[in-house]
Design an enzyme around this catalytic site. Structure first.
Site, PDB file in Angstrom:
ATOM      1  N   ARG A 262       0.527  21.647   5.639  1.00 47.65           N
ATOM      2  CA  ARG A 262       0.241  20.531   6.532  1.00 47.65           C
ATOM      3  C   ARG A 262      -1.141  20.705   7.135  1.00 47.65           C
ATOM      4  NH1 ARG A 262       6.063  19.828   9.696  1.00 47.65           N
ATOM      5  NH2 ARG A 262       7.288  19.361   7.818  1.00 47.65           N
ATOM      6  N   ARG A 277       2.028  27.363  14.679  1.00 49.48           N
ATOM      7  CA  ARG A 277       1.589  26.137  14.007  1.00 49.48           C
ATOM      8  C   ARG A 277       0.531  26.506  12.973  1.00 49.48           C
ATOM      9  NH1 ARG A 277       2.318  20.881  15.591  1.00 49.48           N
ATOM     10  NH2 ARG A 277       3.015  21.545  17.665  1.00 49.48           N
ATOM     11  N   GLU A 349      10.926  24.028  19.036  1.00 48.48           N
ATOM     12  CA  GLU A 349      11.596  23.472  17.857  1.00 48.48           C
ATOM     13  C   GLU A 349      11.578  24.452  16.690  1.00 48.48           C
ATOM     14  OE1 GLU A 349      10.700  20.322  14.321  1.00 48.48           O
ATOM     15  OE2 GLU A 349       9.678  19.990  16.240  1.00 48.48           O
ATOM     16  N   SER A 352      14.618  20.300  12.593  1.00 48.87           N
ATOM     17  CA  SER A 352      14.943  18.899  12.830  1.00 48.87           C
ATOM     18  C   SER A 352      15.918  18.466  11.751  1.00 48.87           C
ATOM     19  CB  SER A 352      13.688  18.012  12.767  1.00 48.87           C
ATOM     20  OG  SER A 352      12.862  18.208  13.883  1.00 48.87           O
ATOM     21  N   ARG A 391       8.910  30.307  12.120  1.00 50.12           N
ATOM     22  CA  ARG A 391       9.342  30.145  13.509  1.00 50.12           C
ATOM     23  C   ARG A 391      10.592  30.968  13.800  1.00 50.12           C
ATOM     24  NH1 ARG A 391       7.810  24.282  16.084  1.00 50.12           N
ATOM     25  NH2 ARG A 391       5.626  24.310  15.425  1.00 50.12           N
TER      26      ARG A 391
END
Length: 430
Positions: A262, A277, A349, A352, A391
């Site tokens: 990403r 990130r 987070e 999801s 994560r």
């Protein structure tokens, strides 16, 4: 993609649902383009019928010797041919205009989704596990002595730039073990089929799950046109693209461990410290392809699968239902699972779990054939992280840290580490 028939039937409801997403009314624009497209099609069909009738009369006029009528009809046939071509082009142009508008509009919120603009309006569902009480100030993952020696940001920056990391030794081993632990749990306990799919995909594959055209800047494209996947949701969901499958084969449940890429466009300055990130990361993804009647239950099942990983690893977490303004583009309802990170003293987070309804299936033309007969229907697609490996590594390291810089590793992970139980303050796995 949205169903134009549903917009025609209730444009006010469509606009109201988009308003929950913070978007202005657009149904009048959609219906105007749609009306022009349908009118061009109708006129083309009428002109075709007139051309067909004139073509039949040409033969009769020639046979009767009526030269004037013969020439008039021949001219009419030629004129109708040109008219049909013009109307067909007009209809195609309006169809392209309609598609270009619809493909940029996000999915409509599920009736259960709360209103709201951002994460502040998300609704907590439950918490599991109790955050550990430390008798020292816990550090962030990259500050822990036994971790820092094996988490190299400087070398990664030299190789690739910012937001990359090189993992070594014990930390690399734990990272790998986490991915294997997740995959084995999902395949052996949760009934998912493991898939090893490409990480380079075509435009149409990215389009089908909603990454294109709206979010091209969030992904990386190679010089020869392939896209690097931002998540294996793209490939797993697309396994059934263009297919009409038997209802008896539903649900289809997939899982994959893959590299993900990403660009993090629009996130400048956020989470720049550590590996929270990154431009390149790994994730174990879950995807389900279901009958529309079962997609709500399937989402709850997938949520339990993701939560179960954290339960096994004894990581405290909370689960929240995202408000309409905080959901992703293709989702109609999303639950986020947030792991407790003591180094940041907050929940972040880690997964999801979303249901997309028929939104993605309509874009990629994925249908099922009802067992009872009738026309094929669009399947429903769901996706969820099960979990983000990096994560999860952060959560394991921060929750298991000791004052001397060592890290106690979760018991559930020991079999995937050859019986090793901790990262020592010297950075070795023991």
């Amino acid at each position: 993609m949205h169903d134009i028939r549903a917009i025609r039937e209730n444009p006010a409801a469509f606009d109201a649902a988009l308003a929950l997403r913070g978007l202005s009314p657009v149904s009048s624009d959609i219906l105007a383009i749609d009306a022009a497209r349908r009118e061009a099609i109708t006129q083309a069909e009428t002109a075709q019928a007139e051309r067909n009738a004139a073509s039949k009369d040409v033969g009769r006029a020639k046979a009767s010797g009526d030269e004037a009528e013969f020439e008039r009809l021949r001219a009419l046939v030629a004129a109708k041919k040109d008219e049909i071509a013009r109307l067909d082009e007009e209809a195609k142009a309006k169809d392209a205009e309609l598609t270009a508008l619809l493909e940029t509009l996000p999915n409509l919120p599920h009736p259960d989704v709360p209103p709201g603009a951002d994460e502040e309006d998300n609704v907590e569902q439950h918490r599991r596990g109790t955050p550990r009480s430390f008798d020292f100030t816990p550090k962030e993952h990259f500050e822990i002595k036994g971790v820092a020696a094996n988490m190299d940001f400087e070398t990664a920056a030299k190789l690739s730039g910012a937001r990359f990391v090189t993992l070594k030794g014990a930390v690399a081993r734990v990272h790998r073990a986490l991915a294997q632990f997740m995959l084995d749990t999902h395949t052996e306990e949760n009934g998912l089929q493991e898939v090893n799919a490409p990480v380079l995909v075509r435009d149409e594959t990215m389009y089908g799950t909603g990454q294109l055209p709206k979010f091209a800047e969030d992904s990386y494209q190679t010089t020869n046109g392939w896209w690097l996947i931002p998540t294996s949701e793209v490939t797993l969901t697309s396994l059934d693209a263009g297919n009409t499958i038997d209802e008896a084969t539903l649900p289809r449940r997939y899982t994959a461990h893959s590299l993900c890429f990403r660009s993090e466009a629009g996130s400048a300055g956020r989470d720049t410290a550590g590996m929270l990130r990154q431009h390149q990361f790994e994730k174990v993804e879950m995807v389900s392809i279901t009958h529309p009647d079962n997609s709500d239950d399937e989402q709850m099942r997938m949520l339990a699968c993701a939560e179960g990983i954290l339960d096994k690893l004894e990581i405290p977490y909370r689960t929240v239902l995202l408000c309409a303004g905080d959901m992703g583009f293709g989702a109609t309802r999303t639950f986020d699972i947030e792991a407790w990170l003591p180094g940041q003293d907050t929940y972040r987070e880690i997964s999801s779990v979303s249901t997309c309804g028929a939104f993605q299936a309509r874009r990629m033309n994925a249908r099922f054939k009802p067992s009872a007969g009738g026309k094929p229907e669009f399947v429903h697609s769901l996706n969820g992280s099960g979990l983000a490996v990096g994560r999860c590594l952060i959560a394991v390291l921060e929750n298991g840290q000791n004052e001397d810089g060592s890290v106690d590793l979760p018991a559930a992970l020991h079999p995937w580490l050859g019986g090793k139980t901790r990262i020592g303050a010297d950075g070795t796995l023991t």
